[in-house]
Design a protein around this motif. Sequence first.
Motif, PDB file in Angstrom:
ATOM      1  N   LYS A 154       0.821  -1.202   0.000  1.00  0.00           N
ATOM      2  CA  LYS A 154       0.000   0.000   0.000  1.00  0.00           C
ATOM      3  C   LYS A 154       0.864   1.265   0.000  1.00  0.00           C
ATOM      4  CE  LYS A 154      -3.831  -2.350   0.287  1.00  0.00           C
ATOM      5  NZ  LYS A 154      -4.786  -2.402  -0.845  1.00  0.00           N
ATOM      6  N   HIS A 155       0.313   2.341  -0.547  1.00  0.00           N
ATOM      7  CA  HIS A 155       0.911   3.656  -0.431  1.00  0.00           C
ATOM      8  C   HIS A 155       0.370   4.294   0.850  1.00  0.00           C
ATOM      9  CE1 HIS A 155       2.356   3.079  -4.464  1.00  0.00           C
ATOM     10  NE2 HIS A 155       1.123   2.859  -4.877  1.00  0.00           N
ATOM     11  N   LEU A 156       1.227   5.033   1.556  1.00  0.00           N
ATOM     12  CA  LEU A 156       0.929   5.418   2.928  1.00  0.00           C
ATOM     13  C   LEU A 156       0.627   6.903   3.075  1.00  0.00           C
ATOM     14  CD1 LEU A 156       3.775   3.394   4.702  1.00  0.00           C
ATOM     15  CD2 LEU A 156       1.458   2.629   4.102  1.00  0.00           C
ATOM     16  N   ALA A 157      -0.366   7.198   3.924  1.00  0.00           N
ATOM     17  CA  ALA A 157      -0.733   8.571   4.261  1.00  0.00           C
ATOM     18  C   ALA A 157      -1.111   8.617   5.735  1.00  0.00           C
ATOM     19  CB  ALA A 157      -1.891   9.050   3.397  1.00  0.00           C
ATOM     20  N   VAL A 158      -0.902   9.779   6.356  1.00  0.00           N
ATOM     21  CA  VAL A 158      -1.231   9.956   7.773  1.00  0.00           C
ATOM     22  C   VAL A 158      -1.980  11.270   7.959  1.00  0.00           C
ATOM     23  CG1 VAL A 158      -0.340  10.135  10.130  1.00  0.00           C
ATOM     24  CG2 VAL A 158       0.791   8.613   8.495  1.00  0.00           C
ATOM     25  N   VAL A 159      -3.038  11.227   8.777  1.00  0.00           N
ATOM     26  CA  VAL A 159      -3.875  12.391   9.078  1.00  0.00           C
ATOM     27  C   VAL A 159      -3.760  12.691  10.572  1.00  0.00           C
ATOM     28  CG1 VAL A 159      -6.231  13.286   9.085  1.00  0.00           C
ATOM     29  CG2 VAL A 159      -5.486  11.753   7.251  1.00  0.00           C
ATOM     30  N   TYR A 160      -3.462  13.947  10.912  1.00  0.00           N
ATOM     31  CA  TYR A 160      -3.391  14.365  12.317  1.00  0.00           C
ATOM     32  C   TYR A 160      -3.621  15.873  12.370  1.00  0.00           C
ATOM     33  CZ  TYR A 160       1.401  15.522  10.886  1.00  0.00           C
ATOM     34  OH  TYR A 160       2.503  16.020  10.227  1.00  0.00           O
ATOM     35  N   HIS A 161      -4.051  16.386  13.525  1.00  0.00           N
ATOM     36  CA  HIS A 161      -4.496  17.789  13.579  1.00  0.00           C
ATOM     37  C   HIS A 161      -3.356  18.798  13.663  1.00  0.00           C
ATOM     38  CE1 HIS A 161      -6.940  21.302  14.473  1.00  0.00           C
ATOM     39  NE2 HIS A 161      -6.201  21.517  15.554  1.00  0.00           N
ATOM     40  N   ASP A 162      -2.549  18.730  14.711  1.00  0.00           N
ATOM     41  CA  ASP A 162      -1.521  19.748  14.939  1.00  0.00           C
ATOM     42  C   ASP A 162      -0.347  19.523  13.992  1.00  0.00           C
ATOM     43  OD1 ASP A 162      -2.439  21.287  17.426  1.00  0.00           O
ATOM     44  OD2 ASP A 162      -2.644  19.209  18.066  1.00  0.00           O
ATOM     45  N   PRO A 163      -0.002  20.507  13.161  1.00  0.00           N
ATOM     46  CA  PRO A 163       0.993  20.273  12.111  1.00  0.00           C
ATOM     47  C   PRO A 163       2.428  20.294  12.629  1.00  0.00           C
ATOM     48  CG  PRO A 163       0.248  22.532  11.998  1.00  0.00           C
ATOM     49  CD  PRO A 163      -0.575  21.863  13.074  1.00  0.00           C
ATOM     50  N   TYR A 164       3.255  19.459  12.032  1.00  0.00           N
ATOM     51  CA  TYR A 164       4.688  19.456  12.300  1.00  0.00           C
ATOM     52  C   TYR A 164       5.424  20.270  11.248  1.00  0.00           C
ATOM     53  CZ  TYR A 164       9.362  17.755  13.454  1.00  0.00           C
ATOM     54  OH  TYR A 164      10.688  17.687  13.805  1.00  0.00           O
ATOM     55  N   THR A 254      -7.036  13.628  -5.667  1.00  0.00           N
ATOM     56  CA  THR A 254      -7.255  12.390  -6.405  1.00  0.00           C
ATOM     57  C   THR A 254      -6.042  11.505  -6.175  1.00  0.00           C
ATOM     58  OG1 THR A 254      -8.543  13.525  -8.117  1.00  0.00           O
ATOM     59  CG2 THR A 254      -7.649  11.354  -8.662  1.00  0.00           C
ATOM     60  N   LEU A 255      -6.263  10.353  -5.579  1.00  0.00           N
ATOM     61  CA  LEU A 255      -5.189   9.405  -5.281  1.00  0.00           C
ATOM     62  C   LEU A 255      -5.259   8.242  -6.255  1.00  0.00           C
ATOM     63  CD1 LEU A 255      -5.659   9.256  -1.403  1.00  0.00           C
ATOM     64  CD2 LEU A 255      -4.335  10.895  -2.734  1.00  0.00           C
ATOM     65  N   ARG A 256      -4.135   7.896  -6.849  1.00  0.00           N
ATOM     66  CA  ARG A 256      -4.107   6.837  -7.866  1.00  0.00           C
ATOM     67  C   ARG A 256      -3.450   5.567  -7.325  1.00  0.00           C
ATOM     68  NH1 ARG A 256      -2.907  11.533 -10.705  1.00  0.00           N
ATOM     69  NH2 ARG A 256      -4.604  12.179 -12.107  1.00  0.00           N
ATOM     70  N   GLU A 257      -3.776   4.457  -7.968  1.00  0.00           N
ATOM     71  CA  GLU A 257      -3.290   3.149  -7.530  1.00  0.00           C
ATOM     72  C   GLU A 257      -1.766   3.052  -7.530  1.00  0.00           C
ATOM     73  OE1 GLU A 257      -5.394   0.165  -6.668  1.00  0.00           O
ATOM     74  OE2 GLU A 257      -6.527   1.994  -6.229  1.00  0.00           O
ATOM     75  N   ASP A 258      -1.093   3.825  -8.406  1.00  0.00           N
ATOM     76  CA  ASP A 258       0.361   3.736  -8.521  1.00  0.00           C
ATOM     77  C   ASP A 258       1.098   4.627  -7.523  1.00  0.00           C
ATOM     78  OD1 ASP A 258      -0.096   6.242  -9.581  1.00  0.00           O
ATOM     79  OD2 ASP A 258       0.826   5.838 -11.528  1.00  0.00           O
ATOM     80  N   GLY A 259       0.368   5.315  -6.642  1.00  0.00           N
ATOM     81  CA  GLY A 259       0.993   6.175  -5.650  1.00  0.00           C
ATOM     82  C   GLY A 259       1.104   7.627  -6.063  1.00  0.00           C
ATOM     83  N   SER A 260       0.743   7.941  -7.288  1.00  0.00           N
ATOM     84  CA  SER A 260       0.707   9.338  -7.703  1.00  0.00           C
ATOM     85  C   SER A 260      -0.571   9.986  -7.176  1.00  0.00           C
ATOM     86  CB  SER A 260       0.775   9.464  -9.222  1.00  0.00           C
ATOM     87  OG  SER A 260      -0.370   8.885  -9.832  1.00  0.00           O
ATOM     88  N   PHE A 261      -0.564  11.320  -7.092  1.00  0.00           N
ATOM     89  CA  PHE A 261      -1.778  12.005  -6.660  1.00  0.00           C
ATOM     90  C   PHE A 261      -1.803  13.427  -7.193  1.00  0.00           C
ATOM     91  CE2 PHE A 261       1.263  12.365  -3.109  1.00  0.00           C
ATOM     92  CZ  PHE A 261       1.283  13.728  -2.858  1.00  0.00           C
ATOM     93  N   ASP A 262      -3.022  13.934  -7.350  1.00  0.00           N
ATOM     94  CA  ASP A 262      -3.267  15.321  -7.729  1.00  0.00           C
ATOM     95  C   ASP A 262      -3.867  16.053  -6.537  1.00  0.00           C
ATOM     96  OD1 ASP A 262      -2.561  14.539 -10.298  1.00  0.00           O
ATOM     97  OD2 ASP A 262      -4.653  14.387 -10.977  1.00  0.00           O
ATOM     98  N   TRP A 263      -3.636  17.355  -6.475  1.00  0.00           N
ATOM     99  CA  TRP A 263      -4.305  18.175  -5.477  1.00  0.00           C
ATOM    100  C   TRP A 263      -4.805  19.470  -6.109  1.00  0.00           C
ATOM    101  CZ3 TRP A 263       1.008  17.674  -5.643  1.00  0.00           C
ATOM    102  CH2 TRP A 263       1.749  18.847  -5.831  1.00  0.00           C
TER     103      TRP A 263
END
Length: 281
Positions: A154-164, A254-263
């Motif tokens: 899998k391609h990995l992403a993390v969501v959290y509130h306070d930014p680093y 838009t997240l793609r199966e190959d790990g690329s993404f658009d924003w």
Amino acid sequence: MNGPKTTKTDSPSGLNGAAITRLVQNNEVDAFLGLGDFQYDIAQCEDYVDYWARLWGGTMPKLYWVSAPSHDWRPGRNEDLDNFMNGECPGSEAKAAINQERGFIENGQPYSKEFGNWHFAFLSSAQWRYDKTKAMETTKWLDDDLAAAKAAGKHLAVVYHDPYFTSNTEEHERAAELKPWIDVMWKHRVRLTLSGSQHNYERSCPVNNEDECVDDGMTAFQVSTGGIGLRSFATLPSYIEKRFSDTHGFLRMTLREDGSFDWNFVPTSGSGTDSGTRSAP
């Protein structure tokens, strides 16, 4: 997202909530990620029901959330966000998408969710403020969770509130206490992080755990433009590639199966924009 006692549909919060609700109702998005804070100032059951739900309630069928300090969750003061998201506040039986799938999720409880070939970990950074023992336990949970997802391809992403990865404002600096989480994210080569809190918009270069721009780093988005008053920047870290503090709106990805993404940042009050593509690893 929503100011104290805010119910006006022509407010920044109302315009944002309506725009995202239309996407949800028309099935144009697979998920809406709520980064917090949901309702100012001290949010309890009646506040979510009387105010937030009026402008944002239509997003619940696609909502995946994390609780933030201190407006969403502060022990002994306001602890109702988890009840609201599970349809347990009087006057609101609607459940967020993740609660429909998993049942009750306690404030601060980490969880993960897969969207196609992407694996998302959802963390409550409030743990570092209220219970550092649990925050360190979550660090181990995150390490195990990301390792298993990475092993599964899998391609990995993390969501959290306070930014680093963020510029300072007069109110907030980076959440330096989150460094153990950042080290784990870098260890497993997380590609994407999403956070909020600063009342503005920022995007980093692909960055490592030492604030260096590197090809296999994390693209860190800080999106806190839901409806509360915006804040000016006080510093400019070298890893920040795009930012603005004069526009409310939301980030569409838009997240793609190959790990690329658009924003694409969609403004609802103001003119700030940002769009682009990150190619596959």
